[in-house]
Design a protein around this motif. Structure first.
Motif, PDB file in Angstrom:
ATOM      1  N   UNK A   1       0.839  -1.200   0.000  1.00 26.52           N
ATOM      2  CA  UNK A   1       0.000   0.000   0.000  1.00 26.52           C
ATOM      3  C   UNK A   1       0.877   1.255   0.000  1.00 26.52           C
ATOM      4  N   UNK A   2       0.887   2.028  -1.101  1.00 20.62           N
ATOM      5  CA  UNK A   2       1.731   3.228  -1.152  1.00 20.62           C
ATOM      6  C   UNK A   2       1.163   4.343  -0.278  1.00 20.62           C
ATOM      7  N   UNK A   3       2.051   5.044   0.425  1.00 23.89           N
ATOM      8  CA  UNK A   3       1.622   6.158   1.279  1.00 23.89           C
ATOM      9  C   UNK A   3       0.887   7.226   0.474  1.00 23.89           C
ATOM     10  N   UNK A   4       1.361   7.438  -0.775  1.00 25.67           N
ATOM     11  CA  UNK A   4       0.764   8.492  -1.617  1.00 25.67           C
ATOM     12  C   UNK A   4      -0.729   8.250  -1.820  1.00 25.67           C
ATOM     13  N   UNK A   5      -1.085   6.991  -1.979  1.00 24.88           N
ATOM     14  CA  UNK A   5      -2.483   6.657  -2.242  1.00 24.88           C
ATOM     15  C   UNK A   5      -3.344   6.971  -1.024  1.00 24.88           C
ATOM     16  N   UNK A   6      -2.794   6.700   0.162  1.00 19.20           N
ATOM     17  CA  UNK A   6      -3.518   7.010   1.390  1.00 19.20           C
ATOM     18  C   UNK A   6      -3.696   8.522   1.503  1.00 19.20           C
ATOM     19  N   UNK A   7      -2.599   9.258   1.226  1.00 21.01           N
ATOM     20  CA  UNK A   7      -2.663  10.719   1.257  1.00 21.01           C
ATOM     21  C   UNK A   7      -3.718  11.226   0.286  1.00 21.01           C
ATOM     22  N   UNK A   8      -3.707  10.696  -0.939  1.00 20.74           N
ATOM     23  CA  UNK A   8      -4.659  11.127  -1.964  1.00 20.74           C
ATOM     24  C   UNK A   8      -6.085  10.925  -1.481  1.00 20.74           C
ATOM     25  N   UNK A   9      -6.336   9.787  -0.840  1.00 20.50           N
ATOM     26  CA  UNK A   9      -7.662   9.498  -0.304  1.00 20.50           C
ATOM     27  C   UNK A   9      -8.065  10.525   0.732  1.00 20.50           C
ATOM     28  N   UNK A  10      -7.093  10.881   1.609  1.00 20.91           N
ATOM     29  CA  UNK A  10      -7.369  11.871   2.653  1.00 20.91           C
ATOM     30  C   UNK A  10      -7.691  13.224   2.036  1.00 20.91           C
ATOM     31  N   UNK A  11      -6.911  13.613   0.993  1.00 20.20           N
ATOM     32  CA  UNK A  11      -7.137  14.905   0.343  1.00 20.20           C
ATOM     33  C   UNK A  11      -8.518  14.952  -0.301  1.00 20.20           C
ATOM     34  N   UNK A  12      -8.981  13.792  -0.759  1.00 18.81           N
ATOM     35  CA  UNK A  12     -10.325  13.736  -1.334  1.00 18.81           C
ATOM     36  C   UNK A  12     -11.397  13.844  -0.262  1.00 18.81           C
ATOM     37  N   UNK A  13     -10.968  13.929   0.986  1.00 20.28           N
ATOM     38  CA  UNK A  13     -11.919  14.117   2.070  1.00 20.28           C
ATOM     39  C   UNK A  13     -12.449  12.830   2.667  1.00 20.28           C
ATOM     40  N   UNK A  14     -11.870  11.709   2.313  1.00 19.32           N
ATOM     41  CA  UNK A  14     -12.336  10.450   2.886  1.00 19.32           C
ATOM     42  C   UNK A  14     -11.772  10.290   4.296  1.00 19.32           C
ATOM     43  N   UNK A  15     -12.593   9.744   5.190  1.00 18.31           N
ATOM     44  CA  UNK A  15     -12.116   9.487   6.552  1.00 18.31           C
ATOM     45  C   UNK A  15     -11.116   8.356   6.549  1.00 18.31           C
ATOM     46  N   UNK A  16     -10.421   8.185   7.686  1.00 18.18           N
ATOM     47  CA  UNK A  16      -9.370   7.171   7.759  1.00 18.18           C
ATOM     48  C   UNK A  16      -9.914   5.772   7.497  1.00 18.18           C
ATOM     49  N   UNK A  17     -11.085   5.487   8.077  1.00 21.99           N
ATOM     50  CA  UNK A  17     -11.616   4.138   7.911  1.00 21.99           C
ATOM     51  C   UNK A  17     -12.078   3.907   6.477  1.00 21.99           C
ATOM     52  N   UNK A  18     -12.606   4.984   5.885  1.00 13.85           N
ATOM     53  CA  UNK A  18     -13.048   4.909   4.493  1.00 13.85           C
ATOM     54  C   UNK A  18     -11.844   4.619   3.581  1.00 13.85           C
ATOM     55  N   UNK A  19     -10.733   5.309   3.829  1.00 18.35           N
ATOM     56  CA  UNK A  19      -9.522   5.077   3.039  1.00 18.35           C
ATOM     57  C   UNK A  19      -9.092   3.620   3.179  1.00 18.35           C
ATOM     58  N   UNK A  20      -9.125   3.130   4.406  1.00 17.18           N
ATOM     59  CA  UNK A  20      -8.726   1.744   4.656  1.00 17.18           C
ATOM     60  C   UNK A  20      -9.619   0.775   3.879  1.00 17.18           C
ATOM     61  N   UNK A  21     -10.943   1.034   3.976  1.00 19.86           N
ATOM     62  CA  UNK A  21     -11.881   0.082   3.381  1.00 19.86           C
ATOM     63  C   UNK A  21     -11.847   0.114   1.859  1.00 19.86           C
ATOM     64  N   UNK A  22     -11.845   1.326   1.287  1.00 17.90           N
ATOM     65  CA  UNK A  22     -12.007   1.345  -0.169  1.00 17.90           C
ATOM     66  C   UNK A  22     -10.685   1.457  -0.936  1.00 17.90           C
ATOM     67  N   UNK A  23      -9.608   1.820  -0.281  1.00 16.47           N
ATOM     68  CA  UNK A  23      -8.327   1.872  -0.989  1.00 16.47           C
ATOM     69  C   UNK A  23      -7.411   0.726  -0.546  1.00 16.47           C
ATOM     70  N   UNK A  24      -7.056   0.741   0.726  1.00 12.72           N
ATOM     71  CA  UNK A  24      -6.020  -0.174   1.208  1.00 12.72           C
ATOM     72  C   UNK A  24      -6.462  -1.640   1.161  1.00 12.72           C
ATOM     73  N   UNK A  25      -7.698  -1.906   1.612  1.00 10.34           N
ATOM     74  CA  UNK A  25      -8.191  -3.292   1.621  1.00 10.34           C
ATOM     75  C   UNK A  25      -8.162  -3.876   0.218  1.00 10.34           C
ATOM     76  N   UNK A  26      -8.520  -3.046  -0.779  1.00  4.19           N
ATOM     77  CA  UNK A  26      -8.559  -3.541  -2.167  1.00  4.19           C
ATOM     78  C   UNK A  26      -7.176  -3.950  -2.614  1.00  4.19           C
ATOM     79  N   UNK A  27      -6.183  -3.079  -2.316  1.00  5.16           N
ATOM     80  CA  UNK A  27      -4.815  -3.386  -2.749  1.00  5.16           C
ATOM     81  C   UNK A  27      -4.308  -4.631  -2.023  1.00  5.16           C
ATOM     82  N   UNK A  28      -4.718  -4.762  -0.773  1.00  9.42           N
ATOM     83  CA  UNK A  28      -4.229  -5.892   0.027  1.00  9.42           C
ATOM     84  C   UNK A  28      -4.996  -7.186  -0.251  1.00  9.42           C
TER      85      UNK A  28
END
Lengths: 304, 304
Positions: free
Chosen positions: A192-219
């Protein structure tokens, strides 16, 4: 742990790549003698590993009551379906119940356990916080001490709080998997690249939302590996269910089978053989078809 | 101004809190399943069961912090079981890992064909639950049904007494070796794949033979994997339970109910002496914990 982490981050030599160009060269490089030597040792080892399984398959197909007659390694008559029917007839079909119980215990705890491990491993890999080192240290220590060591104390505690003989007593301990957290941490750090997490945050997604829809998918592929290891660990666990589940109808198939095998002939030995064969089919299939997920887990430092 | 400060603070609090929220489910279950039972067992081990002379009333608990531990250290059966798993570990672990290393090196060698098949074949026994593997081997060993002895008798006129006093432990060791060799082999094989191709190429250009390369380059470079598998195999020996428990029923008394430390603790549970079982579990957990810690220290020092 350090060594495995290091080896996990080093790119593995691709098997096929080292195979393909090597093929032509190998013909020249290796002598006939060395090829015969290597292959004969490998064939001998394979015979050792596969012969007992082969025996189990052959014995299961022999007509009922003749599991041990004739040549142990070759077919003699055919009674597989009749045998299977017999296994499901003993004690009013309790074998079917056992198989369902195993699927339920292993499936439920691996599913919930994978999500919990993914969350914990992700937090350790992707957040800087005070106490991170301590938490990871404790998890590593727990990986080192086999779960079976905690089984008797668990029995004593469940006995005190009246949880014995309930599915909860089997499920709760099966859900927790320090090894799963360890794997999740390795995989999250790798994939999971840090940049992708940052991008999710900038889009206004909460931490759990980033985890569920970005990180979980990659993992996701890694999560399959974690699920698989935990599923097999729970399916294979004998001591815990043997201690906390007295009621035959609650037991998983491994406990049931051992009960049959120790019944001194009350359940015919032939039926136990066929039952053993049936109980390993789901796992054999999972192994043959999901090989790459196994290797992923083992490369990351498989432990249990 | 004050609004901005509050906003910044709450954002920081959120950041600080997030990883702990991710960790929460795991940590709660971890405390319930790992920490609490050990504390409970420890507390219980400080009490002893007092039975009245006639055994008419239920036994009562009396606080006597050292009584159970004194009994553990004076328990000849428990000590014999500790000695037995120690002997088991000293003999079985090197044989199993030597075999795993040999197979990994051979599959990795240029002379090998059918790598995928051999890898799969040696890993397949791991798909079979430990107790089911033991049930299967119990048929292969059993004086009544053994196809191995059936073959040996008809071909060579002798049979192997699998459960004689001298052989019983090694019959158990064979089942463990059969199940775990392929698993350890895959970990070592994965480590072999991370050795850079250039290193191997350079050695070959220098004229090193395949055996020499295996001995002087490959084995030293997979040392971390070897240490790791050794540590876990030794810890695995200490928790030996499933295989001897299953084989006990056909061993004709060679395998007793206190054959390994865990079996001894379990038989105390079966005898309803929970405080004594708790003390045995605590002693065993401490021994394994200390051993793990020592090996972990040795491993990380070797890495520096």
């Amino acid at each position: 742990m350090t060594p495995t982490l290091a080896s996990a981050t080093r790119p593995p030599r691709n098997d096929r790549a080292s195979d393909a160009p090597g093929r032509g060269r190998a013909q020249r490089d290796t002598t006939l003698g060395s090829r015969i030597g290597v292959m004969s040792v490998l064939v001998l080892a394979t015979i050792y590993f596969l012969l007992p399984i082969w025996w189990l398959i052959v014995a299961s197909t022999k007509p009922a009551g003749r599991q041990f007659s004739g040549n142990g390694l070759w077919f003699e008559g055919f009674g597989l379906f009749e045998n299977i029917a017999l296994v499901f007839e003993v004690n009013d079909g309790v074998f079917g119940q056992w198989m369902l119980n195993s699927v339920f215990y292993a499936g439920t705890s691996a599913l919930i356990g994978t999500v919990i491990s993914a969350m914990a491993g992700y937090a350790i890999a992707k957040y800087e916080f005070r106490g991170r080192g301590v938490v990871f240290g404790i998890i590593l220590a727990a990986v080192l001490i086999p779960k079976i060591m905690f089984t008797l104390p668990l029995f004593l505690m469940f006995n005190q709080v009246g949880l014995l003989n309930t599915p909860i007593a089997m499920l709760l301990p099966s859900i927790v998997s320090p090894f799963g957290v360890y794997l999740a941490r390795v995989f999250a750090a790798q994939s999971v690249p840090d940049e992708l997490i940052e991008a999710g945050r900038l889009d206004g997604a909460g931490e759990f939302r980033v985890f569920r829809s970005v990180s979980m998918r990659i993992m996701a592929p890694a999560l399959v590996t974690i699920f698989l290891f935990q599923f097999v660990e729970v399916w294979n666990n004998y001591l815990l269910p043997a201690m906390v589940l007295n009621d035959t109808s609650l037991q998983p198939v491994v406990v049931g089978l051992v009960g049959w095998s120790g019944s001194n002939g009350v359940v015919p030995a032939g039926t136990v053989v066929v039952g053993a064969f049936l109980s390993v089919i789901p796992l054999l299939i999972a192994f043959l078809f999901l090989q790459r997920f196994w290797r992923a887990g083992l490369t990351a430092g498989a432990i249990k | 101004m004050s609004a901005i400060t509050t906003g910044a603070t709450s954002a920081r609090t959120l950041r600080w809190r997030t990883p702990w929220l991710f960790l929460l489910p795991f940590l709660v279950l971890f405390v319930a399943i790992y920490v609490a039972p050990i504390l409970f067992a420890f507390t219980q081990s400080l009490f002893t069961l007092q039975r009245d002379g006639l055994g008419l009333t239920a036994p009562t608990l009396a606080f006597d912090p050292f009584a159970n531990y004194a009994r553990v250290f004076g328990d000849a059966e428990f000590q014999a079981s500790l000695g037995r798993v120690l002997l088991f570990g000293i003999v079985q672990v090197p044989i199993m890992l030597g075999l795993a290393l040999l197979i990994a090196l051979l599959i990795d060698s240029k002379s090998a064909r059918g790598r995928g098949f051999f890898r799969m074949a040696s890993f397949l026994p791991f798909a079979i639950p430990g107790v089911v593997a033991a049930v299967m081997w119990s048929f292969l060993y059993s004086p009544v049904t053994s196809p191995i002895n059936g073959f040996l008798e008809s071909a060579f006129g002798f049979s192997i007494p699998f459960f004689s006093d001298g052989l019983a432990l090694w019959s158990v060791a064979n089942v463990v070796t059969w199940v775990w060799t392929g698993y350890n082999m895959l970990i070592i094989y994965s480590a072999l794949q991370t050795i850079p191709a250039e290193t191997l190429e350079a050695a070959k250009i220098d004229g090193a033979s395949a055996t020499r390369i295996a001995w002087s380059i490959k084995i030293p470079m997979v040392r971390p994997a070897l240490i790791l598998t050794t540590v876990f195999s030794i810890i695995g020996s200490a928790q030996l339970f499933n295989e001897p428990t299953v084989l006990k029923s056909i061993s004709g008394g060679a395998i007793t109910s206190t054959y390994t430390p865990l079996m001894a603790a379990q038989s105390s549970v079966a005898a309803q002496n929970y405080p004594y079982a708790a003390a045995q579990s605590v002693v065993l957990a401490v021994l394994v914990g200390v051993a793990s810690f020592v090996f972990f220290k040795l491993t990380s020092r070797g890495e520096q």
